[in-house]
Design a protein around this motif. Sequence first.
Motif, PDB file in Angstrom:
ATOM      1  N   VAL A  58       0.821  -1.212   0.000  1.00 54.21           N
ATOM      2  CA  VAL A  58       0.000   0.000   0.000  1.00 54.21           C
ATOM      3  C   VAL A  58       0.855   1.261   0.000  1.00 54.21           C
ATOM      4  CG1 VAL A  58      -1.696   1.339   1.332  1.00 54.21           C
ATOM      5  CG2 VAL A  58      -2.021  -1.116   1.008  1.00 54.21           C
ATOM      6  N   ASP A  59       1.907   1.328   0.806  1.00 51.34           N
ATOM      7  CA  ASP A  59       2.745   2.531   0.861  1.00 51.34           C
ATOM      8  C   ASP A  59       3.378   2.842  -0.496  1.00 51.34           C
ATOM      9  OD1 ASP A  59       2.135   2.891   3.528  1.00 51.34           O
ATOM     10  OD2 ASP A  59       4.049   2.128   4.269  1.00 51.34           O
ATOM     11  N   ALA A  62       0.639   4.179  -2.708  1.00 49.13           N
ATOM     12  CA  ALA A  62       0.332   5.573  -2.384  1.00 49.13           C
ATOM     13  C   ALA A  62       1.387   6.504  -2.975  1.00 49.13           C
ATOM     14  CB  ALA A  62       0.222   5.751  -0.872  1.00 49.13           C
ATOM     15  N   ASN A 105      -7.935  -2.145  -0.335  1.00 51.22           N
ATOM     16  CA  ASN A 105      -7.396  -0.895   0.197  1.00 51.22           C
ATOM     17  C   ASN A 105      -7.161   0.168  -0.880  1.00 51.22           C
ATOM     18  OD1 ASN A 105      -7.338  -1.661   2.924  1.00 51.22           O
ATOM     19  ND2 ASN A 105      -5.455  -2.823   2.578  1.00 51.22           N
ATOM     20  N   GLN A 106      -7.989   0.171  -1.928  1.00 53.40           N
ATOM     21  CA  GLN A 106      -7.858   1.177  -2.973  1.00 53.40           C
ATOM     22  C   GLN A 106      -7.893   2.602  -2.412  1.00 53.40           C
ATOM     23  OE1 GLN A 106      -9.944  -1.446  -3.153  1.00 53.40           O
ATOM     24  NE2 GLN A 106      -9.167  -2.624  -4.885  1.00 53.40           N
ATOM     25  N   PRO A 107      -8.805   2.902  -1.460  1.00 59.17           N
ATOM     26  CA  PRO A 107      -8.811   4.277  -0.926  1.00 59.17           C
ATOM     27  C   PRO A 107      -7.487   4.680  -0.289  1.00 59.17           C
ATOM     28  CG  PRO A 107     -10.861   3.174  -0.377  1.00 59.17           C
ATOM     29  CD  PRO A 107      -9.938   2.120  -0.947  1.00 59.17           C
ATOM     30  N   GLN A 108      -6.829   3.775   0.422  1.00 61.87           N
ATOM     31  CA  GLN A 108      -5.552   4.098   1.050  1.00 61.87           C
ATOM     32  C   GLN A 108      -4.475   4.370  -0.006  1.00 61.87           C
ATOM     33  OE1 GLN A 108      -7.624   1.734   1.996  1.00 61.87           O
ATOM     34  NE2 GLN A 108      -8.036   2.090   4.155  1.00 61.87           N
ATOM     35  N   VAL A 109      -4.548   3.679  -1.132  1.00 57.48           N
ATOM     36  CA  VAL A 109      -3.597   3.925  -2.217  1.00 57.48           C
ATOM     37  C   VAL A 109      -3.826   5.320  -2.805  1.00 57.48           C
ATOM     38  CG1 VAL A 109      -2.884   3.199  -4.544  1.00 57.48           C
ATOM     39  CG2 VAL A 109      -3.274   1.480  -2.754  1.00 57.48           C
ATOM     40  N   ASN A 111      -5.164   7.778  -1.481  1.00 57.04           N
ATOM     41  CA  ASN A 111      -4.838   8.811  -0.497  1.00 57.04           C
ATOM     42  C   ASN A 111      -3.478   9.446  -0.786  1.00 57.04           C
ATOM     43  OD1 ASN A 111      -7.184   8.648   0.985  1.00 57.04           O
ATOM     44  ND2 ASN A 111      -6.308   7.376   2.601  1.00 57.04           N
ATOM     45  N   ASP A 115      -3.804  13.259  -0.344  1.00 54.86           N
ATOM     46  CA  ASP A 115      -3.036  13.895   0.730  1.00 54.86           C
ATOM     47  C   ASP A 115      -2.031  14.897   0.169  1.00 54.86           C
ATOM     48  OD1 ASP A 115      -4.461  12.305   2.499  1.00 54.86           O
ATOM     49  OD2 ASP A 115      -2.798  10.920   2.876  1.00 54.86           O
TER      50      ASP A 115
END
Length: 152
Positions: A58-59, A62, A105-109, A111, A115
């Motif tokens: 995920v990091d 992102a 976790n698409q939203p976290q990506v 982000n 952000d």
Amino acid sequence: MTIEAKLADLGVTLPDAPAPAANYVPFVQIGDIVYVSGQISNDENGLIIGKLGDTMEVDAGAAAAKRCAINLLAQVRAACGGDLERLVRVVKLTGFVNSTADFTNQPQVINGASDFLVEALGDAGRHSRSAVSAAALPLGVAVEIEGIFQVR
């Protein structure tokens, strides 16, 4: 502080707006709204390739999404004749994440893009958004994001 100065404070230099890779235009402006075609994840080293839930965490996804947002701003700057100060606000992002069927976790990506835009633009960077999964993206990239922007 200008947008370009804020980006410099963040250590970000916008690249030249990427040229389209097929039969489409990089952006279309109608009135004060600019629709920017999907920008794929790439950086100075080339394409950022990967599949979330398989070969990419995920990091890293992102970070790839942030690069898409940087390319979106480069396109907006081009649409504004080189004057990024004409940007009023980010209206909407649609983010596509190259991911496995069970990755959620698409939203976290996405982000990573959201952000960054808020950090760089403040309230003008706040936007509506969709974050969706894709079985594959062009050239195997990890993320692609398209955007809608208001300009003056």
